[in-house]
Motif scaffolding. Structure first.
Motif, PDB file in Angstrom:
ATOM      1  N   THR A 191       0.906  -1.163  -0.059  1.00  0.00           N
ATOM      2  CA  THR A 191      -0.019  -0.003   0.161  1.00  0.00           C
ATOM      3  C   THR A 191       1.016   1.220  -0.029  1.00  0.00           C
ATOM      4  OG1 THR A 191      -0.200  -0.044   2.326  1.00  0.00           O
ATOM      5  CG2 THR A 191      -1.804  -1.259   1.290  1.00  0.00           C
ATOM      6  N   GLY A 192       1.253   1.623  -1.009  1.00  0.00           N
ATOM      7  CA  GLY A 192       2.084   2.938  -1.358  1.00  0.00           C
ATOM      8  C   GLY A 192       3.548   2.265  -1.133  1.00  0.00           C
ATOM      9  N   SER A 193       3.962   3.077   0.026  1.00  0.00           N
ATOM     10  CA  SER A 193       5.516   2.933   0.581  1.00  0.00           C
ATOM     11  C   SER A 193       5.451   1.964   1.850  1.00  0.00           C
ATOM     12  CB  SER A 193       5.967   4.146   0.939  1.00  0.00           C
ATOM     13  OG  SER A 193       5.580   5.019   1.921  1.00  0.00           O
ATOM     14  N   SER A 194       4.325   1.213   2.291  1.00  0.00           N
ATOM     15  CA  SER A 194       4.177   0.324   3.331  1.00  0.00           C
ATOM     16  C   SER A 194       3.505  -0.955   2.834  1.00  0.00           C
ATOM     17  CB  SER A 194       3.427   1.101   4.507  1.00  0.00           C
ATOM     18  OG  SER A 194       2.345   1.370   4.143  1.00  0.00           O
ATOM     19  N   TYR A 195       3.336  -1.690   3.741  1.00  0.00           N
ATOM     20  CA  TYR A 195       2.629  -3.138   3.642  1.00  0.00           C
ATOM     21  C   TYR A 195       1.599  -3.351   4.592  1.00  0.00           C
ATOM     22  CZ  TYR A 195       6.690  -3.695   0.548  1.00  0.00           C
ATOM     23  OH  TYR A 195       7.755  -3.771  -0.325  1.00  0.00           O
ATOM     24  N   ARG A 196       0.467  -3.682   4.222  1.00  0.00           N
ATOM     25  CA  ARG A 196      -0.660  -4.137   5.229  1.00  0.00           C
ATOM     26  C   ARG A 196      -0.385  -5.477   5.619  1.00  0.00           C
ATOM     27  NH1 ARG A 196      -5.061  -1.459   6.056  1.00  0.00           N
ATOM     28  NH2 ARG A 196      -4.731  -0.126   4.064  1.00  0.00           N
ATOM     29  N   VAL A 197      -0.676  -5.692   6.941  1.00  0.00           N
ATOM     30  CA  VAL A 197      -0.562  -7.126   7.371  1.00  0.00           C
ATOM     31  C   VAL A 197      -1.705  -7.938   6.927  1.00  0.00           C
ATOM     32  CG1 VAL A 197      -0.748  -8.444   9.632  1.00  0.00           C
ATOM     33  CG2 VAL A 197       0.572  -6.286   9.489  1.00  0.00           C
ATOM     34  N   ALA A 198      -1.399  -9.029   6.270  1.00  0.00           N
ATOM     35  CA  ALA A 198      -2.194 -10.069   5.765  1.00  0.00           C
ATOM     36  C   ALA A 198      -1.752 -11.411   5.844  1.00  0.00           C
ATOM     37  CB  ALA A 198      -2.703  -9.509   4.185  1.00  0.00           C
ATOM     38  N   ALA A 199      -2.373 -12.344   5.520  1.00  0.00           N
ATOM     39  CA  ALA A 199      -2.072 -13.790   5.777  1.00  0.00           C
ATOM     40  C   ALA A 199      -3.310 -14.668   5.269  1.00  0.00           C
ATOM     41  CB  ALA A 199      -1.500 -14.100   6.982  1.00  0.00           C
ATOM     42  N   THR A 200      -2.836 -15.914   4.939  1.00  0.00           N
ATOM     43  CA  THR A 200      -4.083 -16.715   4.684  1.00  0.00           C
ATOM     44  C   THR A 200      -3.712 -18.018   5.433  1.00  0.00           C
ATOM     45  OG1 THR A 200      -3.853 -16.369   2.066  1.00  0.00           O
ATOM     46  CG2 THR A 200      -4.834 -18.376   2.857  1.00  0.00           C
ATOM     47  N   ILE A 201      -4.723 -18.503   6.259  1.00  0.00           N
ATOM     48  CA  ILE A 201      -4.800 -19.469   7.089  1.00  0.00           C
ATOM     49  C   ILE A 201      -5.569 -20.843   6.670  1.00  0.00           C
ATOM     50  CG2 ILE A 201      -5.217 -20.082   9.666  1.00  0.00           C
ATOM     51  CD1 ILE A 201      -5.291 -17.257  10.263  1.00  0.00           C
ATOM     52  N   THR A 202      -5.187 -21.913   6.641  1.00  0.00           N
ATOM     53  CA  THR A 202      -5.648 -22.961   6.213  1.00  0.00           C
ATOM     54  C   THR A 202      -5.721 -24.003   6.993  1.00  0.00           C
ATOM     55  OG1 THR A 202      -3.890 -23.544   4.786  1.00  0.00           O
ATOM     56  CG2 THR A 202      -5.252 -22.132   3.661  1.00  0.00           C
ATOM     57  N   LYS A 203      -6.669 -24.942   6.876  1.00  0.00           N
ATOM     58  CA  LYS A 203      -6.491 -26.207   7.428  1.00  0.00           C
ATOM     59  C   LYS A 203      -7.349 -27.232   6.713  1.00  0.00           C
ATOM     60  CE  LYS A 203      -7.078 -28.470  11.835  1.00  0.00           C
ATOM     61  NZ  LYS A 203      -7.369 -28.359  13.359  1.00  0.00           N
ATOM     62  N   GLY A 204      -6.900 -27.967   6.003  1.00  0.00           N
ATOM     63  CA  GLY A 204      -7.600 -28.801   5.267  1.00  0.00           C
ATOM     64  C   GLY A 204      -8.054 -28.086   3.856  1.00  0.00           C
ATOM     65  N   GLU A 205      -9.493 -28.220   3.711  1.00  0.00           N
ATOM     66  CA  GLU A 205      -9.874 -27.357   2.690  1.00  0.00           C
ATOM     67  C   GLU A 205     -10.458 -26.032   3.023  1.00  0.00           C
ATOM     68  OE1 GLU A 205     -10.162 -28.581  -0.573  1.00  0.00           O
ATOM     69  OE2 GLU A 205      -8.933 -30.280   0.075  1.00  0.00           O
ATOM     70  N   LYS A 206     -10.365 -25.928   4.347  1.00  0.00           N
ATOM     71  CA  LYS A 206     -10.919 -24.605   4.836  1.00  0.00           C
ATOM     72  C   LYS A 206      -9.899 -23.499   4.709  1.00  0.00           C
ATOM     73  CE  LYS A 206     -13.639 -27.051   8.188  1.00  0.00           C
ATOM     74  NZ  LYS A 206     -13.780 -27.578   9.621  1.00  0.00           N
ATOM     75  N   GLU A 207     -10.370 -22.281   4.490  1.00  0.00           N
ATOM     76  CA  GLU A 207      -9.418 -21.136   4.218  1.00  0.00           C
ATOM     77  C   GLU A 207      -9.911 -19.835   4.981  1.00  0.00           C
ATOM     78  OE1 GLU A 207      -8.676 -19.453   0.169  1.00  0.00           O
ATOM     79  OE2 GLU A 207      -6.649 -20.696   0.360  1.00  0.00           O
ATOM     80  N   HIS A 208      -9.116 -19.110   5.446  1.00  0.00           N
ATOM     81  CA  HIS A 208      -9.299 -17.923   6.065  1.00  0.00           C
ATOM     82  C   HIS A 208      -8.291 -16.831   5.605  1.00  0.00           C
ATOM     83  CE1 HIS A 208     -10.961 -14.954   9.054  1.00  0.00           C
ATOM     84  NE2 HIS A 208      -9.771 -14.741   9.099  1.00  0.00           N
ATOM     85  N   HIS A 209      -8.909 -15.678   5.046  1.00  0.00           N
ATOM     86  CA  HIS A 209      -7.921 -14.563   4.734  1.00  0.00           C
ATOM     87  C   HIS A 209      -8.074 -13.646   5.767  1.00  0.00           C
ATOM     88  CE1 HIS A 209      -7.408 -16.089   0.638  1.00  0.00           C
ATOM     89  NE2 HIS A 209      -8.754 -16.479   0.672  1.00  0.00           N
ATOM     90  N   LEU A 210      -6.839 -13.338   6.572  1.00  0.00           N
ATOM     91  CA  LEU A 210      -6.532 -12.428   7.620  1.00  0.00           C
ATOM     92  C   LEU A 210      -6.093 -11.066   6.775  1.00  0.00           C
ATOM     93  CD1 LEU A 210      -6.113 -11.642  10.427  1.00  0.00           C
ATOM     94  CD2 LEU A 210      -3.719 -12.461  10.300  1.00  0.00           C
ATOM     95  N   ILE A 211      -6.849 -10.036   7.073  1.00  0.00           N
ATOM     96  CA  ILE A 211      -6.359  -8.893   6.669  1.00  0.00           C
ATOM     97  C   ILE A 211      -6.506  -7.855   7.659  1.00  0.00           C
ATOM     98  CG2 ILE A 211      -6.808  -6.760   5.117  1.00  0.00           C
ATOM     99  CD1 ILE A 211      -7.881  -9.005   3.038  1.00  0.00           C
ATOM    100  N   ARG A 212      -5.502  -7.020   8.305  1.00  0.00           N
ATOM    101  CA  ARG A 212      -5.402  -6.221   9.252  1.00  0.00           C
ATOM    102  C   ARG A 212      -5.515  -4.626   8.784  1.00  0.00           C
ATOM    103  NH1 ARG A 212      -6.094  -7.704  14.731  1.00  0.00           N
ATOM    104  NH2 ARG A 212      -4.888  -5.870  15.137  1.00  0.00           N
ATOM    105  N   ALA A 213      -5.756  -3.611   9.504  1.00  0.00           N
ATOM    106  CA  ALA A 213      -5.490  -2.293   9.334  1.00  0.00           C
ATOM    107  C   ALA A 213      -3.977  -1.716   9.255  1.00  0.00           C
ATOM    108  CB  ALA A 213      -6.426  -1.454   9.980  1.00  0.00           C
ATOM    109  N   ASP A 214      -3.207  -2.640  10.167  1.00  0.00           N
ATOM    110  CA  ASP A 214      -1.895  -2.214  10.511  1.00  0.00           C
ATOM    111  C   ASP A 214      -1.075  -2.252   9.257  1.00  0.00           C
ATOM    112  OD1 ASP A 214      -3.260  -4.324  12.411  1.00  0.00           O
ATOM    113  OD2 ASP A 214      -1.837  -3.861  13.665  1.00  0.00           O
TER     114      ASP A 214
END
Length: 100
Positions: free
Chosen positions: A46-69
């Motif tokens: 995001t411009g000159s910085s990076y937003r905290v984000a990750a993908t968390i999976t377990k088996g076929e399940k997936e969650h996208h973590l996106i933070r404002a940090d």
């Protein structure tokens, strides 16, 4: 560039997709397994910085973590993305994958 534009660029086959593929491979190499979950950091530029984000999976399940940090350093962002993901797993466990 807004958050939605960042996400669209992250998941679309837009210009620079070779660079995006290389970056995704680099993130995959920093993936970890934690408490039966697999965490892949996915910082969003995001411009000159990076937003905290990750993908968390377990088996076929997936969650996208996106933070404002946002962090000025990519490596710091990756470390914080992994730490925040672990924290969410500790707090919510399988509840991460439930619809709200």
């Amino acid at each position: 560039m807004g958050l939605l534009d960042s996400l669209k660029g992250l998941f679309s086959g837009a210009e620079g997709s070779d660079k995006g593929a290389e970056q995704q491979q680099a993130y995959e190499e920093q993936s970890i397994d934690y408490e039966g979950f697999h965490i892949t950091p996915a910082p969003i530029k995001t411009g000159s910085s990076y937003r905290v984000a990750a993908t968390i999976t377990k088996g076929e399940k997936e969650h996208h973590l996106i933070r404002a940090d946002e962090m000025p350093s990519l490596q710091d962002c990756i470390e914080i993305s992994l730490r925040k993901s672990k924290q969410m797993i500790d707090q919510q466990g399988e509840g991460l994958f439930e619809s709200r």
